[in-house]
Design a protein around this motif. Structure first.
Motif, PDB file in Angstrom:
ATOM      1  N   VAL A  48       8.459   4.353  -5.358  1.00  0.00           N
ATOM      2  CA  VAL A  48       7.812   3.267  -6.065  1.00  0.00           C
ATOM      3  C   VAL A  48       6.458   2.939  -5.464  1.00  0.00           C
ATOM      4  CG1 VAL A  48       8.000   0.832  -6.706  1.00  0.00           C
ATOM      5  CG2 VAL A  48      10.015   2.318  -6.813  1.00  0.00           C
ATOM      6  N   ALA A  49       6.417   2.828  -4.150  1.00  0.00           N
ATOM      7  CA  ALA A  49       5.196   2.451  -3.457  1.00  0.00           C
ATOM      8  C   ALA A  49       5.305   2.852  -2.005  1.00  0.00           C
ATOM      9  CB  ALA A  49       4.942   0.942  -3.566  1.00  0.00           C
ATOM     10  N   ALA A  50       4.171   3.055  -1.365  1.00  0.00           N
ATOM     11  CA  ALA A  50       4.130   3.385   0.050  1.00  0.00           C
ATOM     12  C   ALA A  50       2.946   2.690   0.695  1.00  0.00           C
ATOM     13  CB  ALA A  50       4.039   4.896   0.257  1.00  0.00           C
ATOM     14  N   ILE A  51       3.073   2.459   1.983  1.00  0.00           N
ATOM     15  CA  ILE A  51       2.026   1.772   2.716  1.00  0.00           C
ATOM     16  C   ILE A  51       1.839   2.414   4.077  1.00  0.00           C
ATOM     17  CG2 ILE A  51       3.668   0.034   3.567  1.00  0.00           C
ATOM     18  CD1 ILE A  51       1.318  -2.002   3.405  1.00  0.00           C
ATOM     19  N   ARG A  52       0.596   2.626   4.440  1.00  0.00           N
ATOM     20  CA  ARG A  52       0.254   3.187   5.737  1.00  0.00           C
ATOM     21  C   ARG A  52       0.344   2.121   6.820  1.00  0.00           C
ATOM     22  NH1 ARG A  52       0.372   7.745   7.505  1.00  0.00           N
ATOM     23  NH2 ARG A  52      -1.448   7.353   8.838  1.00  0.00           N
ATOM     24  N   PRO A  53       0.436   2.540   8.096  1.00  0.00           N
ATOM     25  CA  PRO A  53       0.449   1.549   9.176  1.00  0.00           C
ATOM     26  C   PRO A  53      -0.738   0.593   9.119  1.00  0.00           C
ATOM     27  CG  PRO A  53       1.081   3.687  10.036  1.00  0.00           C
ATOM     28  CD  PRO A  53       0.646   3.912   8.610  1.00  0.00           C
ATOM     29  N   GLY A  54      -1.883   1.088   8.704  1.00  0.00           N
ATOM     30  CA  GLY A  54      -3.065   0.254   8.622  1.00  0.00           C
ATOM     31  C   GLY A  54      -3.180  -0.578   7.365  1.00  0.00           C
ATOM     32  N   GLY A  55      -2.266  -0.361   6.387  1.00  0.00           N
ATOM     33  CA  GLY A  55      -2.236  -1.197   5.202  1.00  0.00           C
ATOM     34  C   GLY A  55      -2.667  -0.553   3.907  1.00  0.00           C
ATOM     35  N   SER A  56      -3.157   0.679   3.922  1.00  0.00           N
ATOM     36  CA  SER A  56      -3.516   1.338   2.669  1.00  0.00           C
ATOM     37  C   SER A  56      -2.257   1.639   1.871  1.00  0.00           C
ATOM     38  CB  SER A  56      -4.321   2.608   2.922  1.00  0.00           C
ATOM     39  OG  SER A  56      -3.582   3.523   3.712  1.00  0.00           O
ATOM     40  N   THR A  57      -2.353   1.605   0.547  1.00  0.00           N
ATOM     41  CA  THR A  57      -1.172   1.686  -0.309  1.00  0.00           C
ATOM     42  C   THR A  57      -1.358   2.654  -1.463  1.00  0.00           C
ATOM     43  OG1 THR A  57      -1.935  -0.166  -1.671  1.00  0.00           O
ATOM     44  CG2 THR A  57      -0.528  -0.696   0.206  1.00  0.00           C
ATOM     45  N   ILE A  58      -0.234   3.127  -1.992  1.00  0.00           N
ATOM     46  CA  ILE A  58      -0.193   3.882  -3.234  1.00  0.00           C
ATOM     47  C   ILE A  58       0.987   3.380  -4.047  1.00  0.00           C
ATOM     48  CG2 ILE A  58      -1.302   5.952  -2.304  1.00  0.00           C
ATOM     49  CD1 ILE A  58       1.536   7.222  -2.282  1.00  0.00           C
ATOM     50  N   TYR A  59       0.902   3.577  -5.372  1.00  0.00           N
ATOM     51  CA  TYR A  59       1.943   3.116  -6.267  1.00  0.00           C
ATOM     52  C   TYR A  59       2.255   4.165  -7.316  1.00  0.00           C
ATOM     53  CZ  TYR A  59       0.920  -1.470  -4.313  1.00  0.00           C
ATOM     54  OH  TYR A  59       0.730  -2.529  -3.455  1.00  0.00           O
ATOM     55  N   ALA A  60       3.508   4.199  -7.728  1.00  0.00           N
ATOM     56  CA  ALA A  60       3.873   5.001  -8.876  1.00  0.00           C
ATOM     57  C   ALA A  60       3.219   4.414 -10.123  1.00  0.00           C
ATOM     58  CB  ALA A  60       5.387   5.036  -9.046  1.00  0.00           C
ATOM     59  N   ASP A  61       2.870   5.284 -11.067  1.00  0.00           N
ATOM     60  CA  ASP A  61       2.229   4.809 -12.290  1.00  0.00           C
ATOM     61  C   ASP A  61       3.089   3.781 -13.024  1.00  0.00           C
ATOM     62  OD1 ASP A  61       0.683   8.004 -13.175  1.00  0.00           O
ATOM     63  OD2 ASP A  61       0.014   6.385 -11.859  1.00  0.00           O
ATOM     64  N   SER A  62       4.397   3.924 -12.914  1.00  0.00           N
ATOM     65  CA  SER A  62       5.304   3.045 -13.635  1.00  0.00           C
ATOM     66  C   SER A  62       5.267   1.600 -13.149  1.00  0.00           C
ATOM     67  CB  SER A  62       6.736   3.581 -13.555  1.00  0.00           C
ATOM     68  OG  SER A  62       7.160   3.697 -12.208  1.00  0.00           O
ATOM     69  N   VAL A  63       4.785   1.378 -11.939  1.00  0.00           N
ATOM     70  CA  VAL A  63       4.765   0.030 -11.379  1.00  0.00           C
ATOM     71  C   VAL A  63       3.370  -0.448 -11.034  1.00  0.00           C
ATOM     72  CG1 VAL A  63       7.064   0.426 -10.438  1.00  0.00           C
ATOM     73  CG2 VAL A  63       5.060   0.684  -8.955  1.00  0.00           C
ATOM     74  N   LYS A  64       2.386   0.400 -11.182  1.00  0.00           N
ATOM     75  CA  LYS A  64       1.015   0.055 -10.819  1.00  0.00           C
ATOM     76  C   LYS A  64       0.549  -1.172 -11.596  1.00  0.00           C
ATOM     77  CE  LYS A  64      -1.260   3.641  -9.902  1.00  0.00           C
ATOM     78  NZ  LYS A  64      -1.993   4.930 -10.021  1.00  0.00           N
ATOM     79  N   GLY A  65      -0.003  -2.115 -10.870  1.00  0.00           N
ATOM     80  CA  GLY A  65      -0.476  -3.341 -11.485  1.00  0.00           C
ATOM     81  C   GLY A  65       0.560  -4.437 -11.535  1.00  0.00           C
ATOM     82  N   ARG A  66       1.817  -4.103 -11.274  1.00  0.00           N
ATOM     83  CA  ARG A  66       2.896  -5.093 -11.306  1.00  0.00           C
ATOM     84  C   ARG A  66       3.530  -5.319  -9.938  1.00  0.00           C
ATOM     85  NH1 ARG A  66       7.401  -4.050 -13.917  1.00  0.00           N
ATOM     86  NH2 ARG A  66       7.210  -1.763 -13.779  1.00  0.00           N
ATOM     87  N   PHE A  67       3.642  -4.254  -9.156  1.00  0.00           N
ATOM     88  CA  PHE A  67       4.289  -4.333  -7.847  1.00  0.00           C
ATOM     89  C   PHE A  67       3.243  -4.309  -6.737  1.00  0.00           C
ATOM     90  CE2 PHE A  67       8.679  -2.305  -8.963  1.00  0.00           C
ATOM     91  CZ  PHE A  67       8.811  -3.202 -10.012  1.00  0.00           C
ATOM     92  N   THR A  68       3.545  -4.997  -5.655  1.00  0.00           N
ATOM     93  CA  THR A  68       2.683  -5.002  -4.486  1.00  0.00           C
ATOM     94  C   THR A  68       3.515  -4.765  -3.235  1.00  0.00           C
ATOM     95  OG1 THR A  68       1.137  -6.564  -5.519  1.00  0.00           O
ATOM     96  CG2 THR A  68       0.997  -6.286  -3.131  1.00  0.00           C
ATOM     97  N   ILE A  69       3.175  -3.727  -2.495  1.00  0.00           N
ATOM     98  CA  ILE A  69       3.850  -3.444  -1.236  1.00  0.00           C
ATOM     99  C   ILE A  69       2.992  -3.991  -0.097  1.00  0.00           C
ATOM    100  CG2 ILE A  69       2.815  -1.149  -0.985  1.00  0.00           C
ATOM    101  CD1 ILE A  69       5.453  -0.224   0.305  1.00  0.00           C
ATOM    102  N   SER A  70       3.635  -4.566   0.890  1.00  0.00           N
ATOM    103  CA  SER A  70       2.921  -5.101   2.038  1.00  0.00           C
ATOM    104  C   SER A  70       3.814  -5.011   3.270  1.00  0.00           C
ATOM    105  CB  SER A  70       2.475  -6.544   1.791  1.00  0.00           C
ATOM    106  OG  SER A  70       3.589  -7.393   1.569  1.00  0.00           O
ATOM    107  N   ARG A  71       3.219  -5.202   4.419  1.00  0.00           N
ATOM    108  CA  ARG A  71       3.986  -5.142   5.655  1.00  0.00           C
ATOM    109  C   ARG A  71       3.449  -6.142   6.649  1.00  0.00           C
ATOM    110  NH1 ARG A  71       3.535   0.815   7.586  1.00  0.00           N
ATOM    111  NH2 ARG A  71       4.606   0.028   9.459  1.00  0.00           N
ATOM    112  N   ASP A  72       4.346  -6.651   7.468  1.00  0.00           N
ATOM    113  CA  ASP A  72       4.004  -7.533   8.567  1.00  0.00           C
ATOM    114  C   ASP A  72       4.402  -6.797   9.837  1.00  0.00           C
ATOM    115  OD1 ASP A  72       3.966  -9.478  10.620  1.00  0.00           O
ATOM    116  OD2 ASP A  72       4.289 -11.086   9.170  1.00  0.00           O
ATOM    117  N   ASN A  73       3.430  -6.225  10.511  1.00  0.00           N
ATOM    118  CA  ASN A  73       3.723  -5.408  11.683  1.00  0.00           C
ATOM    119  C   ASN A  73       4.213  -6.228  12.871  1.00  0.00           C
ATOM    120  OD1 ASN A  73       3.140  -2.972  10.441  1.00  0.00           O
ATOM    121  ND2 ASN A  73       0.989  -2.985  11.074  1.00  0.00           N
TER     122      ASN A  73
END
Length: 122
Positions: A48-73
């Motif tokens: 669905v989505a992935a996030i790099r240690p530094g915060g860069s992200t990618i999303y599947a087309d099916s969820v792009k614009g609706r889902f947000t991935i984030s992390r609190d290191n």
């Protein structure tokens, strides 16, 4: 290996918002690419989505614009904010931690969470 535990799933109506959390332990966390996958019965697992240690992200087309991935290191928590949910989003959602060499957690998964159900009714 990092240990992962998901929370925040449930049953909602179409158009609703849901926030999933994944608590990590047993590793530095901050060095791991992280991802959310989902799988519905009889269907292939989907990243669905992935996030790099530094915060860069990618999303599947099916969820792009609706889902947000984030992390609190600092807290070692991965999040997935899901907006405008639709019935096709119904699935078991899995948190994944990948080897640092896997840039966006596409295949080298070190650890999986147990999965959490998200059900969206129309």
């Amino acid at each position: 290996q990092v240990q992962l535990v998901e929370s925040g799933g449930g049953s909602v109506q179409a158009g609703d918002t849901l926030r999933l959390s994944c608590a990590a332990s047993g590793s530095a966390f901050s060095i791991n690419p992280m991802a959310w996958y989902r799988q519905a019965p009889g269907k292939e697992r989907e990243r669905v989505a992935a996030i790099r240690p530094g915060g860069s992200t990618i999303y599947a087309d099916s969820v792009k614009g609706r889902f947000t991935i984030s992390r609190d290191n600092n807290k070692k928590i991965l999040y997935l904010q899901m907006k405008s949910l639709a019935p096709e989003d119904t699935a078991i959602y899995y948190c994944a931690a990948c080897n640092p060499v896997d840039y966006y957690c596409a295949g080298y998964v070190n650890s999986w969470g147990q999965g959490i159900q998200v059900t969206v009714s129309s």
